[in-house]
Design a protein around this motif. Structure first.
Motif, PDB file in Angstrom:
ATOM      1  N   ARG A 252     -32.966  -9.036  58.503  1.00 52.20           N
ATOM      2  CA  ARG A 252     -33.824  -8.887  57.328  1.00 52.20           C
ATOM      3  C   ARG A 252     -33.191  -9.656  56.178  1.00 52.20           C
ATOM      4  O   ARG A 252     -32.171  -9.247  55.618  1.00 52.20           O
ATOM      5  N   TYR A 253     -33.794 -10.777  55.830  1.00 51.01           N
ATOM      6  CA  TYR A 253     -33.188 -11.698  54.878  1.00 51.01           C
ATOM      7  C   TYR A 253     -33.869 -11.649  53.505  1.00 51.01           C
ATOM      8  O   TYR A 253     -35.093 -11.624  53.418  1.00 51.01           O
ATOM      9  N   SER A 254     -33.039 -11.668  52.469  1.00 52.83           N
ATOM     10  CA  SER A 254     -33.550 -11.815  51.106  1.00 52.83           C
ATOM     11  C   SER A 254     -32.715 -12.847  50.349  1.00 52.83           C
ATOM     12  O   SER A 254     -32.672 -12.844  49.118  1.00 52.83           O
ATOM     13  N   LYS A 255     -32.076 -13.747  51.096  1.00 47.86           N
ATOM     14  CA  LYS A 255     -31.163 -14.721  50.491  1.00 47.86           C
ATOM     15  C   LYS A 255     -31.881 -15.696  49.568  1.00 47.86           C
ATOM     16  O   LYS A 255     -31.247 -16.293  48.688  1.00 47.86           O
ATOM     17  N   ASN A 256     -33.197 -15.883  49.749  1.00 53.74           N
ATOM     18  CA  ASN A 256     -33.945 -16.814  48.895  1.00 53.74           C
ATOM     19  C   ASN A 256     -34.594 -16.127  47.695  1.00 53.74           C
ATOM     20  O   ASN A 256     -35.367 -16.745  46.968  1.00 53.74           O
TER      21      ASN A 256
END
Length: 343
Positions: A252-256
């Motif tokens: 689950r990515y929120s790096k952007n």
């Protein structure tokens, strides 16, 4: 122009202005709805979505001089589910034992060394999982809050949910192999959006981080937090645009996503995932969870915190240097589960 004509003209102009005004409001309303619809369409993930600040359901579950408020809130997502924020914890559950203080400014336990702290340890606080097990000691610094299980048995929870920053000691008896599972929570001042007042902003995104060292009865290190632990996020906020998040399998990515925060969090989104049953038990399958992401002392900002710096001989041991761990985003991910098996 006579008086009657003038009156009719004025009435006509007022009517026209009213129609234009209504058309603008209607157009704006459609525009706002369209924007919200676009946001919802842009999000393709598995989480439940909430927007705005949660309703407070419990105030200051722990008070500390110069500490931030430790409120608990509740919010309903667009799919009708109810969520506790920043997390559903056992803080007020007397059956879940508190960890012993390694350092706790809130309660005047300003121990300068582990030896001093352990001299105050009450043996009745040892949690027995296996009667014939070996005695282990866990040293934990969590930003902000943790609950620790060993083989599914509660062994210790953080005394200070938010600030001032503290550190803890947990002792337990168990046979090898054993599995450590922890719930980690980055507490929040503005419930439901993962924010606190900081650096000139009313809604500034907070950050997390946890470091731990586990030793046996011979004072030998048997485990430290590092990239070999598993870590999964279950609450991410603040999210300004849902299109910035992504998922790849269990990742689950929120790096952007933007981490700048702002002065108003009413339009911020949050993502919530339900915790899986039995996540704290030894037999739980965490094989598809991501490995923990590691962070430096500077990343977490502990170089001026006595709850950490008084115990660098433990946390930063030259031969067994423990790393701060979290999920992939130490700023936006606010509720994280971590697991590790000591073999």
């Amino acid at each position: 122009m006579n008086m009657k004509t003038l009156t009719n003209t004025i009435s006509l102009l007022v009517s026209l202005l009213f129609v234009v005004s209504c058309a603008e409001k209607k157009s704006k309303s459609k525009s706002e709805l369209s924007a919200k619809a676009s946001e919802n369409i842009a999000y393709k993930g598995t989480a439940s979505v909430t927007q705005g600040v949660a309703k407070t359901i419990a105030e200051n579950i722990y008070s500390c001089e110069r500490g931030r408020k430790t409120d608990v809130g509740e919010i309903v997502s667009t799919d009708g589910k109810k969520w506790t924020v920043p997390a559903e914890t056992h803080y007020t559950d007397d059956s879940f034992p508190f960890a012993t203080d390694l350092n706790n400014e809130c309660e005047g336990k300003n121990y300068a060394s582990s030896e001093e702290a352990l001299s105050h340890f009450d043996a009745s606080n040892i949690v027995e999982i296996d009667a014939d097990g070996e005695l282990y000691t866990a040293y934990v610094f969590a930003d902000n809050y943790f609950e620790m299980y060993v083989n599914g048995v509660p062994v210790g929870k953080d005394k200070v949910p938010f600030t001032q920053f503290n550190s803890s000691v947990v002792k337990f008896k168990v046979q090898k192999p054993f599995t450590i599972a922890m719930k980690l929570v980055d507490w929040e001042e503005h419930l439901g959006v993962g924010c606190e007042a900081n650096r000139g902003k009313s809604f500034h995104a907070g950050d997390g981080g946890m470091v731990a060292v586990i030793k046996n009865e011979k004072d030998e290190t048997v485990a430290v937090t590092d990239e070999n632990w598993k870590a999964q996020t279950f609450y991410t906020a603040p999210i300004t645009h849902l299109s910035c998040v992504s998922e790849e399998g269990a990742y689950r990515y929120s790096k952007n996503c933007d981490t700048n925060g702002g002065q108003d969090g009413s339009n911020f989104y949050a993502l919530h995932w339900e915790l899986p049953d039995g996540w704290m038990k030894a037999g739980f399958d965490d094989g598809n969870w991501p490995n923990a992401t590691t962070f430096t002392n500077r990343d977490i900002g502990v170089d001026n915190k006595p709850a950490y710096t008084n115990f660098t001989d433990i946390f930063d041991d030259r031969d067994h240097d423990a790393q701060f761990i979290w999920s992939t985003n130490v700023v936006l991910d606010n509720e994280v589960l971590v697991r590790y098996t000591v073999k």
